[in-house]
Design a protein around this motif. Structure first.
Motif, short mmCIF file in Angstrom:
data_model
loop_
_atom_site.label_atom_id
_atom_site.label_comp_id
_atom_site.label_asym_id
_atom_site.label_seq_id
_atom_site.Cartn_x
_atom_site.Cartn_y
_atom_site.Cartn_z
N ASN A 1 19.00 44.65 -26.42
CA ASN A 1 17.96 43.70 -26.78
C ASN A 1 18.99 42.98 -27.55
O ASN A 1 18.14 41.93 -28.02
N THR A 2 19.46 42.35 -27.00
CA THR A 2 20.53 41.18 -27.16
C THR A 2 19.99 39.27 -26.21
O THR A 2 20.30 39.48 -25.24
N TYR A 3 18.63 39.15 -26.64
CA TYR A 3 18.03 38.59 -25.79
C TYR A 3 18.75 37.05 -26.62
O TYR A 3 18.68 35.51 -25.73
N LYS A 4 19.14 36.91 -27.67
CA LYS A 4 19.00 35.31 -27.79
C LYS A 4 20.80 34.44 -27.65
O LYS A 4 21.91 35.25 -27.88
N PRO A 5 20.30 33.57 -26.95
CA PRO A 5 21.30 32.89 -26.47
C PRO A 5 22.32 32.14 -27.67
O PRO A 5 21.56 31.89 -28.38
N TYR A 6 23.77 32.38 -27.55
CA TYR A 6 24.81 31.71 -28.42
C TYR A 6 25.97 31.29 -27.52
O TYR A 6 26.67 32.57 -26.57
N PHE A 7 26.69 31.13 -28.30
CA PHE A 7 28.28 31.31 -27.98
C PHE A 7 29.41 31.02 -29.22
O PHE A 7 29.13 30.32 -30.37
N MET A 8 30.34 31.27 -28.97
CA MET A 8 32.15 31.41 -29.91
C MET A 8 32.87 30.97 -29.47
O MET A 8 33.08 30.87 -28.31
N THR A 9 33.33 30.13 -30.67
CA THR A 9 34.55 29.10 -29.93
C THR A 9 36.39 29.49 -30.35
O THR A 9 35.76 29.83 -31.91
N ASN A 10 37.00 29.31 -30.24
CA ASN A 10 37.85 29.05 -30.72
C ASN A 10 39.59 28.28 -30.31
O ASN A 10 39.59 27.70 -29.76
N LYS A 11 39.14 27.11 -31.42
CA LYS A 11 39.79 26.02 -30.96
C LYS A 11 39.61 24.67 -30.19
O LYS A 11 40.11 24.83 -29.52
N GLY A 12 38.15 24.97 -30.13
CA GLY A 12 37.43 24.29 -28.95
C GLY A 12 37.00 25.45 -27.88
O GLY A 12 36.48 24.48 -26.28
N ARG A 13 37.75 26.72 -27.47
CA ARG A 13 37.39 27.23 -25.87
C ARG A 13 36.49 28.29 -26.62
O ARG A 13 36.92 28.69 -27.41
N ILE A 14 35.42 27.99 -25.37
CA ILE A 14 34.78 29.14 -25.77
C ILE A 14 35.17 31.14 -25.18
O ILE A 14 35.60 30.86 -24.09
N TYR A 15 35.19 32.21 -26.00
CA TYR A 15 35.37 33.02 -25.65
C TYR A 15 34.54 33.58 -26.14
O TYR A 15 34.20 35.12 -25.37
N LEU A 16 33.44 33.73 -26.51
CA LEU A 16 32.33 34.34 -25.99
C LEU A 16 31.01 34.01 -25.58
O LEU A 16 30.74 32.93 -26.16
N LEU A 17 30.40 33.92 -24.92
CA LEU A 17 28.96 33.60 -23.95
C LEU A 17 28.33 34.40 -24.11
O LEU A 17 27.75 35.11 -22.96
N ASN A 18 26.55 34.28 -24.96
CA ASN A 18 25.58 35.10 -24.52
C ASN A 18 24.23 33.91 -23.52
O ASN A 18 23.76 33.50 -24.46
N LEU A 19 24.15 34.28 -22.44
CA LEU A 19 22.89 33.54 -21.77
C LEU A 19 21.83 34.67 -21.34
O LEU A 19 21.39 34.56 -20.61
N GLY A 20 21.55 35.86 -22.31
CA GLY A 20 20.53 36.87 -22.16
C GLY A 20 19.22 36.59 -22.29
O GLY A 20 18.87 35.50 -23.19
N GLY A 21 18.77 36.80 -20.79
CA GLY A 21 17.05 36.64 -21.47
C GLY A 21 17.04 34.52 -21.10
O GLY A 21 15.97 34.43 -21.94
N CYS A 22 17.96 33.89 -20.42
CA CYS A 22 17.44 32.58 -20.02
C CYS A 22 16.40 32.62 -19.33
O CYS A 22 16.12 31.31 -18.31
#
Length: 411
Positions: free
Chosen positions: A188-209
């Motif tokens: 049920n995680t549809y909401k897109p978002y991303f997380m970074t550490n020192k400018g590098r992406i370690y989590l990317l959610n593009l569900g439901g796009c």
């Protein structure tokens, strides 16, 4: 007379020498200056470029159109005219200014695409100007900003938004921010978002796009650990994902994937993968290999004989959920809200499997893999048959015709 016919007549008269290039140029400049219609101005600029007149005056007219006109269509025409008629040395500074100041994705793309056909090295150099802008917008390193640039090109078409970064910012700003890392990306995680550490992406959610493809530049996200691409329209697993050496969690549920390439086995750190509700039938060798190498060991620890553990690993991949062991003296309780379990006998043979979401009254996968038929001691198989798109014949042979008509498959 319609403008299209007028322009065609002007070019034709120049070709047959009934009209000089100088006179034709003056006519076209006059039409550009008087027209209030963007499409008409763009058409006139296209015709002006066809005359191949390389004077400073023509350059200034094209330059002015590129910098001052409000229409992306007019700017595109000006870009093509400049690239095709003037050398790179005289245009580099102009294009640098455009890439740093113009906000139209269509215009920025046109500059890079037009230059790429005549000078690839300059095109690559100038593209870095765009990446620096995306780097600042999304607070990521320039190398990974390439993914946002490519994704923005896709999303701006879907959302009809031509402003640089706007489509992606709208997408991410509308998302729900979850504290920490969501475990295994719930369905049920549809909401897109991303997380970074020192400018590098370690989590990317593009569900439901609603994405039909993923930019190849996703391979540049070298620190990516968690990737959710569920609830899209992907027809295949992107090859570039095979380059994500640190990837641990991959959710591809609810897409249109029909096959699984061997590259999936190159993801050495992968701990979780969800391929539920795709069009994978029959189960490919690459998926069987993945189930055996990465998702079967945990079931050996519960007492299942090694030869049967890949079936449980495969079911885990096809449902997105790890199966739990049920005490051999207990019965499968399908009245629970969620039940995903198996049972074994004293020798470690699997005797029962239940895969069921009681709350939604649906199965947790869309196909029943034929590998289930290799379980010789299987006595109970409970899977709601609604929404099951593929039931192999060997499964049908395990059960009586009367039982197959029921909501649950039992033997």
């Amino acid at each position: 007379m319609k403008l299209k016919l007028i322009l065609k007549k002007i070019i034709s008269n120049v070709i047959v020498k009934n009209l000089t290039k100088t006179d034709a140029t003056e006519l076209l400049i006059s039409l550009i200056e008087k027209s209030e219609n963007a499409k008409d101005r763009a058409a006139c600029i296209d015709s002006l470029a066809k005359l191949n007149v390389k004077t400073e005056r023509i350059y200034k007219i094209l330059e002015y159109s590129l910098i001052s006109d409000d229409s992306p269509e007019v700017k595109e025409a000006a870009i093509k005219g400049i690239v095709n008629n003037f050398n790179e040395d005289s245009t580099k500074n102009l294009f640098e200014w455009v890439l740093q100041n113009d906000n139209s994705i269509r215009v920025l793309k046109s500059v890079i695409k037009s230059l790429d056909s005549v000078n690839k090295s300059l095109s690559k150099i100038l593209e870095k100007k765009i990446l620096l802008r995306y780097s600042k917008i999304f607070n990521v390193i320039p190398e990974e900003a390439k993914f946002f640039w490519d994704l923005d090109l896709i999303m701006c078409k879907k959302r009809e938004n031509d402003i640089i970064g706007r489509s992606l910012k709208d997408l991410f700003n509308a998302s729900k921010l979850f504290p920490g890392i969501p475990k295994n990306f719930p369905l049920n995680t549809y909401k897109p978002y991303f997380m970074t550490n020192k400018g590098r992406i370690y989590l990317l959610n593009l569900g439901g796009c609603g994405l039909e493809k993923i930019p190849d530049s996703i391979k540049l996200l070298s620190n990516l650990i968690y990737l959710n691409l569920s609830y899209n329209k992907l027809g295949s697993i992107p090859k570039s994902i095979g380059s994500l050496s640190k990837l641990r969690s991959l959710n591809l549920a609810h897409n249109r994937i029909r096959s699984v390439p061997n590259l999936i086995n190159s993801l050495s750190r992968l701990k979780y993968i969800n391929l539920s509700f795709n069009f994978i039938k029959p189960v490919p060798k690459a998926l069987l290999k993945l189930a055996k190498q990465k998702f079967s060991r945990r079931y050996i620890w519960t007492g299942v004989i090694p030869i049967e553990t890949p079936v449980l690993g495969l079911l885990e991949i096809l449902t997105g959920y790890q199966l739990s062991i049920l005490d051999k003296h207990k019965v499968f309780d399908i009245n629970q809200e969620f039940f995903n379990a198996y049972r074994i006998n004293d020798e470690g043979h699997i005797t029962g499997i239940c895969i069921y979401d009681g709350e939604l009254n649906i199965p947790l996968m869309s196909i029943i893999p034929e590998q289930v038929c290799t379980l010789k001691y299987l006595k109970v198989l409970i899977i709601p048959i609604n929404k099951i798109e593929f039931i192999p014949n060997c499964i049908r042979n395990l059960i009586s015709p009367k039982v197959t008509e029921m909501r649950y498959i039992n033997r």
